[in-house]
Motif scaffolding. Structure first.
Motif, mmCIF file in Angstrom:
data_model
loop_
_atom_site.group_PDB
_atom_site.id
_atom_site.type_symbol
_atom_site.label_atom_id
_atom_site.label_comp_id
_atom_site.label_asym_id
_atom_site.label_seq_id
_atom_site.Cartn_x
_atom_site.Cartn_y
_atom_site.Cartn_z
ATOM 1 N N TYR A 175 -3.216 3.935 -2.539
ATOM 2 C CA TYR A 175 -3.448 2.732 -3.322
ATOM 3 C C TYR A 175 -3.021 1.497 -2.533
ATOM 4 O O TYR A 175 -2.282 1.604 -1.548
ATOM 5 C CB TYR A 175 -2.685 2.769 -4.655
ATOM 6 C CG TYR A 175 -1.201 2.690 -4.473
ATOM 7 C CD1 TYR A 175 -0.437 3.839 -4.284
ATOM 8 C CD2 TYR A 175 -0.549 1.451 -4.446
ATOM 9 C CE1 TYR A 175 0.926 3.762 -4.086
ATOM 10 C CE2 TYR A 175 0.815 1.368 -4.249
ATOM 11 C CZ TYR A 175 1.551 2.529 -4.065
ATOM 12 O OH TYR A 175 2.894 2.447 -3.852
ATOM 13 N N THR A 208 0.863 -1.179 0.000
ATOM 14 C CA THR A 208 0.000 0.000 0.000
ATOM 15 C C THR A 208 0.897 1.226 0.000
ATOM 16 O O THR A 208 2.074 1.149 0.334
ATOM 17 C CB THR A 208 -0.900 0.094 1.254
ATOM 18 O OG1 THR A 208 -0.060 0.304 2.381
ATOM 19 C CG2 THR A 208 -1.737 -1.146 1.450
ATOM 20 N N GLY A 243 -12.123 -0.066 -4.411
ATOM 21 C CA GLY A 243 -11.043 0.620 -5.117
ATOM 22 C C GLY A 243 -11.267 0.677 -6.609
ATOM 23 O O GLY A 243 -12.004 -0.133 -7.170
ATOM 24 N N TYR A 262 -3.145 -2.281 -9.501
ATOM 25 C CA TYR A 262 -3.269 -1.431 -8.322
ATOM 26 C C TYR A 262 -4.738 -1.086 -8.102
ATOM 27 O O TYR A 262 -5.522 -1.034 -9.047
ATOM 28 C CB TYR A 262 -2.502 -0.117 -8.502
ATOM 29 C CG TYR A 262 -1.024 -0.274 -8.695
ATOM 30 C CD1 TYR A 262 -0.162 -0.311 -7.598
ATOM 31 C CD2 TYR A 262 -0.482 -0.372 -9.963
ATOM 32 C CE1 TYR A 262 1.206 -0.450 -7.772
ATOM 33 C CE2 TYR A 262 0.882 -0.511 -10.153
ATOM 34 C CZ TYR A 262 1.726 -0.555 -9.048
ATOM 35 O OH TYR A 262 3.065 -0.690 -9.233
ATOM 36 N N TYR A 263 -5.081 -0.812 -6.861
ATOM 37 C CA TYR A 263 -6.434 -0.379 -6.510
ATOM 38 C C TYR A 263 -6.320 0.969 -5.813
ATOM 39 O O TYR A 263 -5.689 1.059 -4.755
ATOM 40 C CB TYR A 263 -7.103 -1.404 -5.589
ATOM 41 C CG TYR A 263 -7.180 -2.770 -6.233
ATOM 42 C CD1 TYR A 263 -8.322 -3.165 -6.920
ATOM 43 C CD2 TYR A 263 -6.092 -3.645 -6.190
ATOM 44 C CE1 TYR A 263 -8.378 -4.405 -7.546
ATOM 45 C CE2 TYR A 263 -6.136 -4.882 -6.820
ATOM 46 C CZ TYR A 263 -7.277 -5.250 -7.490
ATOM 47 O OH TYR A 263 -7.329 -6.467 -8.108
ATOM 48 N N ILE A 264 -6.899 1.981 -6.427
ATOM 49 C CA ILE A 264 -6.868 3.314 -5.803
ATOM 50 C C ILE A 264 -8.037 3.400 -4.834
ATOM 51 O O ILE A 264 -9.192 3.170 -5.209
ATOM 52 C CB ILE A 264 -6.963 4.427 -6.862
ATOM 53 C CG1 ILE A 264 -5.778 4.331 -7.823
ATOM 54 C CG2 ILE A 264 -6.990 5.801 -6.192
ATOM 55 C CD1 ILE A 264 -5.842 5.310 -8.976
#
Ligand code: IYT
Ligand code: CU
Ligand code: CU
Length: 359
Positions: free
Chosen positions: A187, A43, A149, A74-76
């Motif tokens: 993220y 993260t 996300g 990636y996950y924002i």
């Protein structure tokens, strides 16, 4: 401009990954001093900021891109703005398949399509494009709902992120001062089940001279997915009075119930706000939106990209739990004089009344 949060020391693994993305940007003639940085490797907070620009023309819309490392998903999960209203009028963050240009910054105003070749849209022509975040007037940090996300990078059509900053006044740059307005992207690389998406409702159309017009669109959700709406954003130009979005569902008596998702004066800051109803949207529901636009000009006004034109948009941000977001990204109608909710072929009934105050 002071940064609001400190940057943690990058971990070696992330740094390696960074080198890949920085090199691929360099290949394309772009240069970024930023890189993914993280304490834990999974993260972090990525500073996505203007590369010390010094805008010289008032009302400039400047864009800057980053290529997301294509080897990682990636996950924002949050957006932490680094901007003040003294400098930036608004900021938008776009997810793109391709950036509008290969330059490190470019002029990307709404009038881009209308004029000289020095300009380009935030995302490339025909590229995947969606708005992930909007900021105006000293808005605070936003976090997506827990566990939600925006998926970007490897396993997503969002290969680039493009930051657009509107510099309205440029007096403070006359002496050569520079600006790094932008947003820190929170993220995680840990896979999330709940994926965020945006659906854009809008219209084309014409508003006759000296007339108040209702610009409407509606679409049925036909994909077998459950959508959890959480935020909305409206957009018009200067003649917009009200924009409202609804979920339309037939009850057991076959009567359509219109549940409001959001309603706003579009001349207030055009950010994402919490929806007024978070109940799920199901397959078979319709989503509908209406803009009330008051043309005080002695000529017609059309939907179009410049301030001489109008727009009518309602963005709905939602998440899905398990699985992918909607394939349907847009819901546009022809607008007036051709399309109204009340047309017989829309299947819409029990339409909300127009408030006298906006007539
Ligand atoms: C003709 C129109 O309504 N344009 C809008 C919506 C729009 C947004 C995106 C259209 C496309 C997009 O890829 I993202 I095709 C429009 O330009 N809206 C402005 C921004 O310029 C995006 C806004 O602030 O919502
Ligand atoms: Cu602005
Ligand atoms: Cu517009």
């Amino acid at each position: 401009m002071a940064r609001k949060i400190g940057i943690s020391m990058p971990c070696c693994y992330i740094l390696l990954v960074n080198l890949i993305s920085v090199y691929s940007l360099v290949d394309q003639g772009m240069y970024r001093r930023n890189s993914y940085e993280s304490a834990t490797g999974s993260t972090g907070s990525f500073p996505f900021l203007m590369p010390l620009v010094s805008p010289k023309t008032p009302d400039l819309y400047l864009c800057t891109p980053i290529k997301v490392d294509p080897t990682t998903t990636y996950y924002i999960v949050g957006f932490n703005p680094n901007a003040t209203m003294n400098t930036a009028h608004h900021m938008l963050l776009y997810g793109c398949g391709e950036p509008g240009t290969t330059k490190s910054t470019w002029n990307c105003g709404e009038m881009a399509q209308a004029t000289a070749e020095e300009k380009a849209s935030p995302c490339g022509p025909r590229s995947h494009s969606q708005i992930l975040y909007a900021w105006a007037r000293d808005a605070q940090k936003v976090s997506l709902p827990a566990g939600v996300g925006f998926k970007v990078g490897k396993d997503s059509p969002t290969k680039y992120l493009v930051l657009q900053v509107h510099y309205a006044h440029v007096d403070r740059f006359k002496d050569g001062s520079t600006d790094d307005s932008g947003v820190f992207l929170d993220y995680t690389e840990k896979p999330l089940q709940k994926l965020a998406g945006t659906l854009l409702l809008g219209t084309d159309g014409i508003i006759p001279a000296m007339k108040t017009e209702h610009m409407e669109s509606a679409c049925e959700i036909t994909e077998n997915k459950v959508l959890f709406p959480f935020a909305y954003r409206v957009h018009t130009h200067e003649m917009g009075k009200v924009v409202a979005g609804y979920r339309v569902r037939s009850n057991s008596e076959g009567i359509q119930e219109w549940v409001q998702l959001g309603k706003r004066d579009p001349l207030t800051p055009q950010m994402f706000y919490n929806v007024t109803n978070t109940e799920p949207i199901l397959s078979g529901d319709q989503l509908a939106m209406r803009c009330t636009i008051k043309n005080t000009r002695h000529r017609i006004t059309k939907i179009g990209p410049t301030n001489e034109d109008e727009m009518c948009n309602f963005y709905l941000m939602y998440y899905v739990d398990h699985g992918e977001t909607l394939d349907m990204k847009y819901c546009f109608s022809q607008g007036p004089p051709n399309y109204y909710w009340s047309n017989p072929d829309t299947g819409l009934h029990n339409i909300p009344h127009i408030e006298a105050s906006t007539l």
